[in-house]
Design a protein around this motif. Structure first.
Motif, PDB file in Angstrom:
ATOM      1  N   ASP A   1      60.592 111.558   3.402  1.00  0.00           N
ATOM      2  CA  ASP A   1      61.844 111.703   4.130  1.00  0.00           C
ATOM      3  C   ASP A   1      62.620 110.150   3.849  1.00  0.00           C
ATOM      4  OD1 ASP A   1      60.901 109.892   5.988  1.00  0.00           O
ATOM      5  OD2 ASP A   1      61.249 111.465   7.638  1.00  0.00           O
ATOM      6  N   GLY A   2      64.569 110.556   3.994  1.00  0.00           N
ATOM      7  CA  GLY A   2      65.440 108.861   4.305  1.00  0.00           C
ATOM      8  C   GLY A   2      65.667 109.338   2.597  1.00  0.00           C
ATOM      9  N   TYR A   3      66.062 110.623   2.655  1.00  0.00           N
ATOM     10  CA  TYR A   3      66.997 110.624   1.680  1.00  0.00           C
ATOM     11  C   TYR A   3      68.276 111.224   1.562  1.00  0.00           C
ATOM     12  CZ  TYR A   3      62.376 110.229  -0.873  1.00  0.00           C
ATOM     13  OH  TYR A   3      61.200 109.820  -1.284  1.00  0.00           O
ATOM     14  N   ASN A   4      69.107 110.285   1.885  1.00  0.00           N
ATOM     15  CA  ASN A   4      70.852 110.498   2.806  1.00  0.00           C
ATOM     16  C   ASN A   4      70.774 108.692   2.062  1.00  0.00           C
ATOM     17  OD1 ASN A   4      70.563 108.196   5.706  1.00  0.00           O
ATOM     18  ND2 ASN A   4      69.041 109.274   5.192  1.00  0.00           N
ATOM     19  N   PHE A   5      72.873 109.142   2.449  1.00  0.00           N
ATOM     20  CA  PHE A   5      73.935 108.289   0.930  1.00  0.00           C
ATOM     21  C   PHE A   5      73.006 106.380   2.415  1.00  0.00           C
ATOM     22  CE2 PHE A   5      75.169 110.849  -1.448  1.00  0.00           C
ATOM     23  CZ  PHE A   5      75.090 110.484  -2.843  1.00  0.00           C
ATOM     24  N   ASN A   6      73.454 107.338   3.546  1.00  0.00           N
ATOM     25  CA  ASN A   6      73.479 105.886   4.432  1.00  0.00           C
ATOM     26  C   ASN A   6      71.558 104.519   3.826  1.00  0.00           C
ATOM     27  OD1 ASN A   6      76.092 106.061   5.709  1.00  0.00           O
ATOM     28  ND2 ASN A   6      74.613 106.543   7.363  1.00  0.00           N
ATOM     29  N   ARG A   7      70.540 105.396   3.896  1.00  0.00           N
ATOM     30  CA  ARG A   7      69.728 104.756   3.888  1.00  0.00           C
ATOM     31  C   ARG A   7      69.465 104.265   2.173  1.00  0.00           C
ATOM     32  NH1 ARG A   7      66.100 101.822   6.354  1.00  0.00           N
ATOM     33  NH2 ARG A   7      66.272 100.267   4.512  1.00  0.00           N
ATOM     34  N   PHE A   8      70.106 105.029   1.476  1.00  0.00           N
ATOM     35  CA  PHE A   8      70.194 104.396  -0.438  1.00  0.00           C
ATOM     36  C   PHE A   8      70.728 103.218   0.518  1.00  0.00           C
ATOM     37  CE2 PHE A   8      69.908 109.549  -1.870  1.00  0.00           C
ATOM     38  CZ  PHE A   8      68.634 109.117  -1.789  1.00  0.00           C
ATOM     39  N   VAL A   9      71.497 102.929   0.637  1.00  0.00           N
ATOM     40  CA  VAL A   9      72.094 101.567   0.117  1.00  0.00           C
ATOM     41  C   VAL A   9      72.460 101.099   1.945  1.00  0.00           C
ATOM     42  CG1 VAL A   9      75.021 102.707   0.284  1.00  0.00           C
ATOM     43  CG2 VAL A   9      74.115 102.633   1.951  1.00  0.00           C
ATOM     44  N   ASP A  10      71.654 101.152   2.245  1.00  0.00           N
ATOM     45  CA  ASP A  10      71.188 100.096   3.382  1.00  0.00           C
ATOM     46  C   ASP A  10      69.295  99.469   2.434  1.00  0.00           C
ATOM     47  OD1 ASP A  10      72.072 100.744   5.822  1.00  0.00           O
ATOM     48  OD2 ASP A  10      70.483 101.993   6.691  1.00  0.00           O
ATOM     49  N   ASP A  11      69.035 100.137   1.166  1.00  0.00           N
ATOM     50  CA  ASP A  11      67.874  99.755   0.566  1.00  0.00           C
ATOM     51  C   ASP A  11      68.819  98.840  -0.601  1.00  0.00           C
ATOM     52  OD1 ASP A  11      66.098 101.640   1.507  1.00  0.00           O
ATOM     53  OD2 ASP A  11      66.328 102.820   0.284  1.00  0.00           O
ATOM     54  N   LEU A  12      70.137  99.356  -0.798  1.00  0.00           N
ATOM     55  CA  LEU A  12      70.753  98.507  -1.771  1.00  0.00           C
ATOM     56  C   LEU A  12      71.451  96.966  -1.222  1.00  0.00           C
ATOM     57  CD1 LEU A  12      72.414  97.322  -4.337  1.00  0.00           C
ATOM     58  CD2 LEU A  12      74.495  99.106  -3.130  1.00  0.00           C
ATOM     59  N   LYS A  13      71.761  96.947   0.380  1.00  0.00           N
ATOM     60  CA  LYS A  13      72.173  95.374   0.333  1.00  0.00           C
ATOM     61  C   LYS A  13      70.577  94.608   1.138  1.00  0.00           C
ATOM     62  CE  LYS A  13      73.976  93.953   5.446  1.00  0.00           C
ATOM     63  NZ  LYS A  13      72.979  92.694   5.367  1.00  0.00           N
ATOM     64  N   ALA A  14      69.071  94.968   1.286  1.00  0.00           N
ATOM     65  CA  ALA A  14      68.282  94.818   1.476  1.00  0.00           C
ATOM     66  C   ALA A  14      67.770  93.515   0.002  1.00  0.00           C
ATOM     67  CB  ALA A  14      67.062  95.944   1.926  1.00  0.00           C
ATOM     68  N   LEU A  15      68.093  94.186  -1.215  1.00  0.00           N
ATOM     69  CA  LEU A  15      68.045  94.175  -2.501  1.00  0.00           C
ATOM     70  C   LEU A  15      69.091  93.127  -2.524  1.00  0.00           C
ATOM     71  CD1 LEU A  15      65.877  94.252  -4.856  1.00  0.00           C
ATOM     72  CD2 LEU A  15      68.298  95.854  -5.938  1.00  0.00           C
ATOM     73  N   LEU A  16      69.888  93.528  -2.144  1.00  0.00           N
ATOM     74  CA  LEU A  16      71.645  92.025  -3.182  1.00  0.00           C
ATOM     75  C   LEU A  16      70.712  90.362  -1.622  1.00  0.00           C
ATOM     76  CD1 LEU A  16      74.190  94.097  -2.655  1.00  0.00           C
ATOM     77  CD2 LEU A  16      72.923  93.195  -4.385  1.00  0.00           C
ATOM     78  N   ASP A  17      70.378  91.020  -0.789  1.00  0.00           N
ATOM     79  CA  ASP A  17      69.708  89.868   0.570  1.00  0.00           C
ATOM     80  C   ASP A  17      68.921  88.894   0.334  1.00  0.00           C
ATOM     81  OD1 ASP A  17      71.990  90.542   2.201  1.00  0.00           O
ATOM     82  OD2 ASP A  17      71.333  91.677   3.708  1.00  0.00           O
ATOM     83  N   ALA A  18      68.064  89.674  -0.399  1.00  0.00           N
ATOM     84  CA  ALA A  18      66.113  88.839  -0.767  1.00  0.00           C
ATOM     85  C   ALA A  18      66.970  88.433  -1.985  1.00  0.00           C
ATOM     86  CB  ALA A  18      65.392  90.473  -1.020  1.00  0.00           C
ATOM     87  N   LEU A  19      67.547  88.521  -2.916  1.00  0.00           N
ATOM     88  CA  LEU A  19      68.020  88.001  -3.991  1.00  0.00           C
ATOM     89  C   LEU A  19      68.768  87.119  -4.072  1.00  0.00           C
ATOM     90  CD1 LEU A  19      67.590  90.810  -6.862  1.00  0.00           C
ATOM     91  CD2 LEU A  19      65.765  88.816  -5.692  1.00  0.00           C
ATOM     92  N   ASP A  20      69.512  87.268  -2.033  1.00  0.00           N
ATOM     93  CA  ASP A  20      70.452  86.785  -2.556  1.00  0.00           C
ATOM     94  C   ASP A  20      71.440  86.813  -2.994  1.00  0.00           C
ATOM     95  OD1 ASP A  20      72.347  84.269  -0.434  1.00  0.00           O
ATOM     96  OD2 ASP A  20      70.861  82.924  -1.305  1.00  0.00           O
ATOM     97  N   LEU A  21      72.017  87.265  -3.091  1.00  0.00           N
ATOM     98  CA  LEU A  21      72.848  87.701  -4.767  1.00  0.00           C
ATOM     99  C   LEU A  21      74.671  87.406  -4.052  1.00  0.00           C
ATOM    100  CD1 LEU A  21      72.212  90.383  -6.515  1.00  0.00           C
ATOM    101  CD2 LEU A  21      71.202  88.185  -6.971  1.00  0.00           C
ATOM    102  N   HIS A  22      75.608  85.978  -4.756  1.00  0.00           N
ATOM    103  CA  HIS A  22      77.252  86.748  -3.744  1.00  0.00           C
ATOM    104  C   HIS A  22      78.130  86.745  -5.190  1.00  0.00           C
ATOM    105  CE1 HIS A  22      75.632  84.418  -0.855  1.00  0.00           C
ATOM    106  NE2 HIS A  22      75.589  83.774  -1.411  1.00  0.00           N
TER     107      HIS A  22
END
Length: 284
Positions: free
Chosen positions: A69-90
């Motif tokens: 489960d978890g296949y919705n756009f809110n979950r997808f963009v939370d995953d994206l945010k987790a990636l941007l935060d983990a790599l500390d991208l600006h």
């Protein structure tokens, strides 16, 4: 691999990603039902053009975890945010293709565009694909039900037919077509089916209002028969009045392959464009 979540049984849900090159960061979001490798030409051009390029597989696809489960756009963009935060991208340039374009604008609405200063929407499913009063040329329920039924009946036959429609007689070579098909085959059946409902039932109009202050590029093929030019490309550009709108004359849905060099040059041009406006520091 990046762990983004733990399910109720304590199992790790992870995203597979690649991070290559040096320079301003560009994050590329792939389309359904493919994976990060569809960006091969653009990733090479951007990395050799002086960018740091991050590509990743959406949950349920490619080498990422395939939960039930978890296949919705809110979950997808939370995953994206987790990636941007983990790599500390600006000062990120965010690029979304097809379904990935929906993730880009939902990220703007849900996470206020944190860490992002530019974005591109390529062959976008935004602002919506379902037929409505505002989108009379959109797909009807019967068409989407047919897609769902065909995937359930024979997922691999559907992939073959869908890839043919992506390129729509544009002259892409047999070897490339076979390679693109191979990118869809590792996808979870659950993910493929769930995403049909997700992008069919989601209207991104409200999210796009949160994106109008950023430098943006909208690229769409005039002969796109999956996300039609009038109902998706033109409507998306109209909702982003400050965007650069690049119709690709005669282009189908698969611009990443049919117009690979042109698309790469346009994306490099966007990366080199000064941001039109800096978001308030409170959102970073």
């Amino acid at each position: 691999m990046l762990q983004v979540e733990t399910d109720s049984l304590g199992r790790s849900i992870e995203l597979f990603y690649e991070d290559v090159g040096y320079g301003p960061p560009v994050v590329l979001l792939h389309g359904w039902p493919f994976d990060h490798a569809m960006w091969e030409e653009q990733a090479f051009a951007l990395a050799t053009g002086g960018c740091r390029v991050i590509t990743y597989d959406r949950r349920g696809f490619g080498k990422s975890s395939k939960p039930a489960d978890g296949y919705n756009f809110n979950r997808f963009v939370d995953d994206l945010k987790a990636l941007l935060d983990a790599l500390d991208l600006h000062d990120v340039t965010l690029v979304g293709y097809s379904m990935g374009a929906g993730e880009v604008v939902r990220y703007m609405g849900r996470h206020l565009g944190q860490r992002v200063t530019r974005f591109a929407l390529v062959s976008a499913v935004t602002p919506s694909i379902i037929r409505s009063k505002d989108n009379p040329e959109g797909a009807d329920d019967a068409r989407l039900d047919d897609v769902y039924t065909r995937i359930r009946a024979d997922r691999f036959a559907f992939i073959e037919q869908f890839v043919a429609q992506v390129f729509d007689g544009s002259g892409v070579g047999h070897a490339t077509v076979e390679w693109i098909k191979s990118l869809a085959e590792p996808a979870s059946r659950i993910a493929m089916l769930s995403c049909v409902r997700a992008f069919a039932e989601t209207d991104f109009t409200g999210d796009m209002a949160a994106a109008i202050n950023l430098s943006s590029l909208v690229i769409h093929g005039t002969e796109d028969h999956i996300a039609p030019f009038a109902s998706n490309g033109r409507r998306t550009a109209d909702l982003l009045p400050g965007c650069i709108f690049r119709p690709y004359e005669g282009g189908s849905h698969g611009l990443f392959a049919t117009h690979a060099s042109m698309l790469s040059e346009d994306l490099l041009g966007l990366v080199r464009t000064p941001p039109s406006q800096t978001l308030p520091p409170t959102v970073f």
